[in-house]
Scaffold this motif. Structure first.
Motif, PDB file in Angstrom:
ATOM      1  N   SER A   1     -34.263 -15.141  33.470  1.00  0.00           N
ATOM      2  CA  SER A   1     -33.370 -14.150  34.069  1.00  0.00           C
ATOM      3  C   SER A   1     -32.890 -13.105  33.070  1.00  0.00           C
ATOM      4  O   SER A   1     -32.523 -11.998  33.457  1.00  0.00           O
ATOM      5  CB  SER A   1     -32.152 -14.844  34.688  1.00  0.00           C
ATOM      6  OG  SER A   1     -32.549 -15.618  35.800  1.00  0.00           O
ATOM      7  N   VAL A   2     -32.904 -13.454  31.783  1.00  0.00           N
ATOM      8  CA  VAL A   2     -32.437 -12.494  30.771  1.00  0.00           C
ATOM      9  C   VAL A   2     -33.277 -11.215  30.786  1.00  0.00           C
ATOM     10  O   VAL A   2     -32.733 -10.110  30.902  1.00  0.00           O
ATOM     11  CB  VAL A   2     -32.402 -13.142  29.373  1.00  0.00           C
ATOM     12  CG1 VAL A   2     -32.094 -12.108  28.306  1.00  0.00           C
ATOM     13  CG2 VAL A   2     -31.379 -14.264  29.339  1.00  0.00           C
ATOM     14  N   PRO A   3     -34.631 -11.313  30.689  1.00  0.00           N
ATOM     15  CA  PRO A   3     -35.403 -10.062  30.744  1.00  0.00           C
ATOM     16  C   PRO A   3     -35.320  -9.368  32.092  1.00  0.00           C
ATOM     17  O   PRO A   3     -35.401  -8.141  32.173  1.00  0.00           O
ATOM     18  CB  PRO A   3     -36.842 -10.512  30.441  1.00  0.00           C
ATOM     19  CG  PRO A   3     -36.868 -11.965  30.711  1.00  0.00           C
ATOM     20  CD  PRO A   3     -35.496 -12.468  30.409  1.00  0.00           C
ATOM     21  N   THR A   4     -35.145 -10.146  33.161  1.00  0.00           N
ATOM     22  CA  THR A   4     -35.017  -9.533  34.485  1.00  0.00           C
ATOM     23  C   THR A   4     -33.765  -8.668  34.557  1.00  0.00           C
ATOM     24  O   THR A   4     -33.798  -7.535  35.043  1.00  0.00           O
ATOM     25  CB  THR A   4     -34.970 -10.610  35.586  1.00  0.00           C
ATOM     26  OG1 THR A   4     -36.162 -11.388  35.516  1.00  0.00           O
ATOM     27  CG2 THR A   4     -34.850  -9.989  36.960  1.00  0.00           C
ATOM     28  N   LEU A   5     -32.643  -9.198  34.061  1.00  0.00           N
ATOM     29  CA  LEU A   5     -31.391  -8.434  34.088  1.00  0.00           C
ATOM     30  C   LEU A   5     -31.472  -7.217  33.168  1.00  0.00           C
ATOM     31  O   LEU A   5     -30.926  -6.158  33.492  1.00  0.00           O
ATOM     32  CB  LEU A   5     -30.223  -9.341  33.690  1.00  0.00           C
ATOM     33  CG  LEU A   5     -29.910 -10.459  34.693  1.00  0.00           C
ATOM     34  CD1 LEU A   5     -28.809 -11.364  34.162  1.00  0.00           C
ATOM     35  CD2 LEU A   5     -29.524  -9.896  36.058  1.00  0.00           C
ATOM     36  N   ALA A   6     -32.175  -7.370  32.037  1.00  0.00           N
ATOM     37  CA  ALA A   6     -32.372  -6.211  31.148  1.00  0.00           C
ATOM     38  C   ALA A   6     -33.172  -5.125  31.859  1.00  0.00           C
ATOM     39  O   ALA A   6     -32.872  -3.930  31.751  1.00  0.00           O
ATOM     40  CB  ALA A   6     -33.075  -6.650  29.868  1.00  0.00           C
ATOM     41  N   ARG A   7     -34.198  -5.535  32.616  1.00  0.00           N
ATOM     42  CA  ARG A   7     -35.013  -4.569  33.356  1.00  0.00           C
ATOM     43  C   ARG A   7     -34.173  -3.884  34.431  1.00  0.00           C
ATOM     44  O   ARG A   7     -34.266  -2.661  34.628  1.00  0.00           O
ATOM     45  CB  ARG A   7     -36.214  -5.275  33.997  1.00  0.00           C
ATOM     46  CG  ARG A   7     -37.072  -4.361  34.848  1.00  0.00           C
ATOM     47  CD  ARG A   7     -38.260  -5.108  35.434  1.00  0.00           C
ATOM     48  NE  ARG A   7     -37.884  -6.290  36.181  1.00  0.00           N
ATOM     49  CZ  ARG A   7     -37.425  -6.278  37.433  1.00  0.00           C
ATOM     50  NH1 ARG A   7     -37.259  -5.127  38.070  1.00  0.00           N
ATOM     51  NH2 ARG A   7     -37.131  -7.400  38.050  1.00  0.00           N
ATOM     52  N   LEU A   8     -33.325  -4.639  35.125  1.00  0.00           N
ATOM     53  CA  LEU A   8     -32.473  -4.053  36.159  1.00  0.00           C
ATOM     54  C   LEU A   8     -31.508  -3.024  35.556  1.00  0.00           C
ATOM     55  O   LEU A   8     -31.264  -1.966  36.150  1.00  0.00           O
ATOM     56  CB  LEU A   8     -31.675  -5.151  36.882  1.00  0.00           C
ATOM     57  CG  LEU A   8     -32.479  -6.097  37.774  1.00  0.00           C
ATOM     58  CD1 LEU A   8     -31.580  -7.178  38.340  1.00  0.00           C
ATOM     59  CD2 LEU A   8     -33.164  -5.334  38.898  1.00  0.00           C
ATOM     60  N   ALA A   9     -30.956  -3.343  34.383  1.00  0.00           N
ATOM     61  CA  ALA A   9     -30.056  -2.386  33.722  1.00  0.00           C
ATOM     62  C   ALA A   9     -30.798  -1.095  33.393  1.00  0.00           C
ATOM     63  O   ALA A   9     -30.261   0.005  33.574  1.00  0.00           O
ATOM     64  CB  ALA A   9     -29.478  -3.013  32.452  1.00  0.00           C
ATOM     65  N   GLY A  10     -32.054  -1.215  32.945  1.00  0.00           N
ATOM     66  CA  GLY A  10     -32.861  -0.022  32.670  1.00  0.00           C
ATOM     67  C   GLY A  10     -33.144   0.779  33.919  1.00  0.00           C
ATOM     68  O   GLY A  10     -33.118   2.015  33.903  1.00  0.00           O
ATOM     69  N   GLU A  11     -33.403   0.091  35.036  1.00  0.00           N
ATOM     70  CA  GLU A  11     -33.671   0.782  36.300  1.00  0.00           C
ATOM     71  C   GLU A  11     -32.445   1.549  36.781  1.00  0.00           C
ATOM     72  O   GLU A  11     -32.566   2.673  37.287  1.00  0.00           O
ATOM     73  CB  GLU A  11     -34.110  -0.226  37.360  1.00  0.00           C
ATOM     74  CG  GLU A  11     -35.510  -0.779  37.133  1.00  0.00           C
ATOM     75  CD  GLU A  11     -35.881  -1.845  38.158  1.00  0.00           C
ATOM     76  OE1 GLU A  11     -35.057  -2.138  39.044  1.00  0.00           O
ATOM     77  OE2 GLU A  11     -36.996  -2.391  38.045  1.00  0.00           O
ATOM     78  N   VAL A  12     -31.265   0.938  36.631  1.00  0.00           N
ATOM     79  CA  VAL A  12     -30.022   1.624  37.032  1.00  0.00           C
ATOM     80  C   VAL A  12     -29.832   2.889  36.206  1.00  0.00           C
ATOM     81  O   VAL A  12     -29.532   3.964  36.730  1.00  0.00           O
ATOM     82  CB  VAL A  12     -28.810   0.675  36.878  1.00  0.00           C
ATOM     83  CG1 VAL A  12     -27.501   1.450  37.003  1.00  0.00           C
ATOM     84  CG2 VAL A  12     -28.862  -0.431  37.916  1.00  0.00           C
ATOM     85  N   ARG A  13     -30.037   2.775  34.899  1.00  0.00           N
ATOM     86  CA  ARG A  13     -29.892   3.941  34.020  1.00  0.00           C
ATOM     87  C   ARG A  13     -30.874   5.038  34.391  1.00  0.00           C
ATOM     88  O   ARG A  13     -30.515   6.212  34.497  1.00  0.00           O
ATOM     89  CB  ARG A  13     -30.104   3.501  32.564  1.00  0.00           C
ATOM     90  CG  ARG A  13     -29.852   4.615  31.561  1.00  0.00           C
ATOM     91  CD  ARG A  13     -30.520   4.340  30.242  1.00  0.00           C
ATOM     92  NE  ARG A  13     -31.969   4.388  30.408  1.00  0.00           N
ATOM     93  CZ  ARG A  13     -32.791   3.401  30.087  1.00  0.00           C
ATOM     94  NH1 ARG A  13     -32.323   2.276  29.602  1.00  0.00           N
ATOM     95  NH2 ARG A  13     -34.085   3.531  30.256  1.00  0.00           N
TER      96      ARG A  13
END
Length: 198
Positions: free
Chosen positions: A146-158
């Motif tokens: 889940s750590v890389p998934t949440l990092a990817r989601l943060a990038g998508e939001v940005r």
């Protein structure tokens, strides 16, 4: 499930999962428990550089991991700056980042199946108190994924905010990220339930 694993046959990848886990856990504990001083932060940074310099990972992967964690770094640094001041905030943030990067080496260099087997074997004694080692192992591996998934989601939001030219700053970004993170957790729960995990 999104995984950090990068196949290779060199360096960290060649170590068996058990000894590698103990070694990396020891390094993480060392970075976390040493006194909060500039020398500790410098040592933690040097340790990360040395661990990622091993063939099979490389400093390019280290840079990729730091980029994925940049929002966590910003939030950790900002929170500590408010209460601790500049030097302790920088030292604390470097230690947090170093601990995460060292722990990430386990997921980067160990297949998910090997992690599941390792955690399940290590947790067998928990049966004595009624715990299910298979479920706990799955939970631990899902948490790592889940750590890389949440990092990817943060990038998508940005990226979405930039594409729309939207204002609102960190508050609107944080709200969008929380909504996406909760949706991810809900989807993950549905997927596990569909596979008979309750």
């Amino acid at each position: 499930m999104l995984t950090l694993y990068r196949p290779d046959a060199r360096g960290w990848h060649r170590l068996p999962a058990g000894p590698k886990t103990l070694l990396l856990l020891g390094l993480v504990m060392t970075v976390s428990l040493l006194p909060a001083a500039p020398a500790t932060a410098a040592g933690a940074a040097a340790l990360c550089l040395a661990c990622y310099a091993v063939p099979g990972t490389g400093w390019r992967e280290l840079v990729r991991q730091i980029r994925a964690l940049r929002w966590l770094v910003i939030i950790a640094l900002a929170g500590q700056l408010i209460f601790l001041g500049l030097e302790p905030a920088v030292v604390g943030t470097v230690r947090i980042l170093a601990a995460i990067l060292l722990a990430a080496l386990l997921a980067l260099t160990t297949p998910v199946a090997a992690l599941l087997d390792l955690f399940e074997r290590a947790l067998r004694p928990a049966r004595a108190i009624g715990a299910d080692p298979k479920r706990i192992s799955l939970l631990l591996v899902v948490a790592l994924g889940s750590v890389p998934t949440l990092a990817r989601l943060a990038g998508e939001v940005r990226d979405a905010h930039r594409a729309r030219g939207a204002g609102g700053g960190i508050r609107s970004s944080a709200l969008a990220f929380i909504v996406l993170a909760l949706k991810h957790a809900d989807d993950l729960g549905d997927a596990l339930t569909a596979r008979g995990v309750r």
